[in-house]
Design an enzyme around this catalytic site. Structure first.
Site, mmCIF file in Angstrom:
data_model
loop_
_atom_site.group_PDB
_atom_site.id
_atom_site.type_symbol
_atom_site.label_atom_id
_atom_site.label_comp_id
_atom_site.label_asym_id
_atom_site.label_seq_id
_atom_site.Cartn_x
_atom_site.Cartn_y
_atom_site.Cartn_z
ATOM 1 C CG HIS A 1 53.369 23.154 29.238
ATOM 2 N ND1 HIS A 1 54.442 23.819 29.751
ATOM 3 C CD2 HIS A 1 52.468 23.041 30.246
ATOM 4 C CE1 HIS A 1 54.216 24.094 31.031
ATOM 5 N NE2 HIS A 1 53.028 23.634 31.350
ATOM 6 C CG ASP B 1 56.712 22.330 26.088
ATOM 7 O OD1 ASP B 1 56.987 23.510 25.813
ATOM 8 O OD2 ASP B 1 56.411 21.935 27.232
HETATM 9 C C1 XUL Z 1 52.391 26.736 37.181
HETATM 10 C C2 XUL Z 1 52.929 25.400 37.052
HETATM 11 C C3 XUL Z 1 52.840 24.799 35.680
HETATM 12 C C4 XUL Z 1 52.428 23.395 35.695
HETATM 13 C C5 XUL Z 1 52.266 22.715 34.373
HETATM 14 O O1 XUL Z 1 52.555 27.284 38.415
HETATM 15 O O2 XUL Z 1 53.433 24.855 37.997
HETATM 16 O O3 XUL Z 1 54.082 24.904 35.056
HETATM 17 O O4 XUL Z 1 53.383 22.669 36.417
HETATM 18 O O5 XUL Z 1 51.353 23.303 33.568
#
Ligand code: XUL
Ligand code: MN
Length: 348
Positions: A53, A56
């Site tokens: 993300h 992160d």
């Molecule tokens: C939410 C999900 C997230 C995405 C990345 O359900 O899967 O973690 O993978 O943003």
């Protein structure tokens, strides 16, 4: 003709997949590992790719120069561990400005925030040397249907994708669709919806999908069929393999832990299509059970990878000619037992 070498699969997960066990009903139950400690687990567990993300990498709202410096430090940490970044996903669901969504917020200032944050994620992607942005539309939906205009919302989503495509001519956008949670209902709830939208963007060739198994199950769809659909469009550029026990909150269970046959079919479809041959990762999005002790809280990752590789062995063992023979006879009863016996390791 020389036989093609078998795909050498590469695996990835995100730092959030090693976690403290907090859930909406209870606090953390294990101390969080520091990011640097988490990185040390990757190679040991058999993983080469890190999913990120944006925050992160560096916290949101970090001034530009510091952001660049911070991201370069993270890149160096990856290099030192022999790891690569698979993608960056802008986290558009925690900041107060995304309370009612990012690109589909009714407030133009909030939409602008989302657009800027996504562009910033692209800057980070450059520094970490990945060309993939994953977009999970977390709050792009409603709690009540009357809250937003559903037609205008689709247009906002296309504008959002276009703004990323225009900002950077190399970047690829991977939509990760989920039908609900945290919202009651999401816009563009499935891969099929997103691929429809992809063709209406400024550069459809750079818009594809990442498919999460659990998200398909939550939509009442079969993950392997969803993957096959995206593969046909040549738009499956990422996966989040995991498992899910029916229609409830997104459980992110270890791959193959609920429905081994459904997991087998995912591996089968990926392997048959040559997924992974262009550098795509076998990504996981799995949570450790809350009951796990800290020192054993990475087992779900090792287990999921192990299940993928074990199912791959089964996939490579099944005899295509026998399957074709049974298909031609329309003897699906025999075909079913043929698959089940292989899955159980009792095939004659
Ligand atoms: C939410 C999900 C997230 C995405 C990345 O359900 O899967 O973690 O993978 O943003
Ligand atoms: Mn996911």
């Amino acid at each position: 003709m020389a036989e093609e070498k078998p795909t050498a699969y590469k695996f990835s997960f995100g730092p959030w997949n090693i976690h403290s066990g907090a859930d909406p009903f209870g606090p953390p139950v294990r101390e969080e590992f520091a990011f640097a400690e988490k990185l040390k687990f990757y190679k040991k567990l058999g993983f080469d790719g890190v999913q990120f993300h944006d925050d992160d990498v560096v916290l949101d709202d970090t001034p530009h120069e510091e952001m660049v410096k911070g991201a370069r430090q993270v890149k160096k940490m990856l290099d030192d561990e022999g790891l690569v970044a698979e993608f960056i996903a802008p986290r558009l669901w925690e900041d107060p400005r995304t309370i009612d969504g990012g690109p589909t917020s009714n407030d133009p200032e909030c939409r602008e925030y989302a657009f800027n944050r996504a562009r910033r994620a692209i800057d980070l992607a450059h520094i970490l040397e990945t060309d993939k942005i994953v977009w999970w539309p977390a709050r792009e939906g409603t709690y009540i249907r009357e809250a937003k205009d559903p037609i205008i919302s689709v247009g906002h989503i296309v504008d959002f994708i276009n703004s990323m495509l225009e900002y950077d001519k190399e970047i690829r956008i991977l939509g990760e669709m989920k039908p609900n949670e945290p919202m009651d209902l999401s816009y563009i709830p499935t891969t099929g919806h997103f691929i429809g939208v992809a063709y209406k963007t400024a550069d459809p060739a750079r818009v594809g999908v990442l498919i999460e198994s659990a998200h398909c199950i939550l939509a009442g769809l079969d993950p392997s069929d969803e993957m096959a659909y995206a593969l046909w469009h040549k738009k499956l550029w990422g996966v989040h393999l995991n498992d899910q026990h029916g229609l409830k909150f997104d459980e992110d269970k270890a791959f193959g832990s609920v429905n081994l046959r459904q997991a087998f079919n995912q591996v089968w479809v990926l392997e048959k299509a040559g997924y992974g041959r262009n550098g795509e990762f076998i990504g996981l999005d799995v949570k450790a059970m809350r009951t796990q002790k800290k020192e054993r809280s990475t087992r779900h990752l090792a287990n999921s990878r192990r299940m993928f590789l074990a199912l791959l062995e089964v996939v490579r063992k099944v005899d295509e000619a026998e399957i074709e023979r049974l298909r031609a006879l329309r003897d699906y009863e025999a075909l079913e037992v043929y698959i089940l016996e292989h899955l159980m390791g009792i095939a004659p």
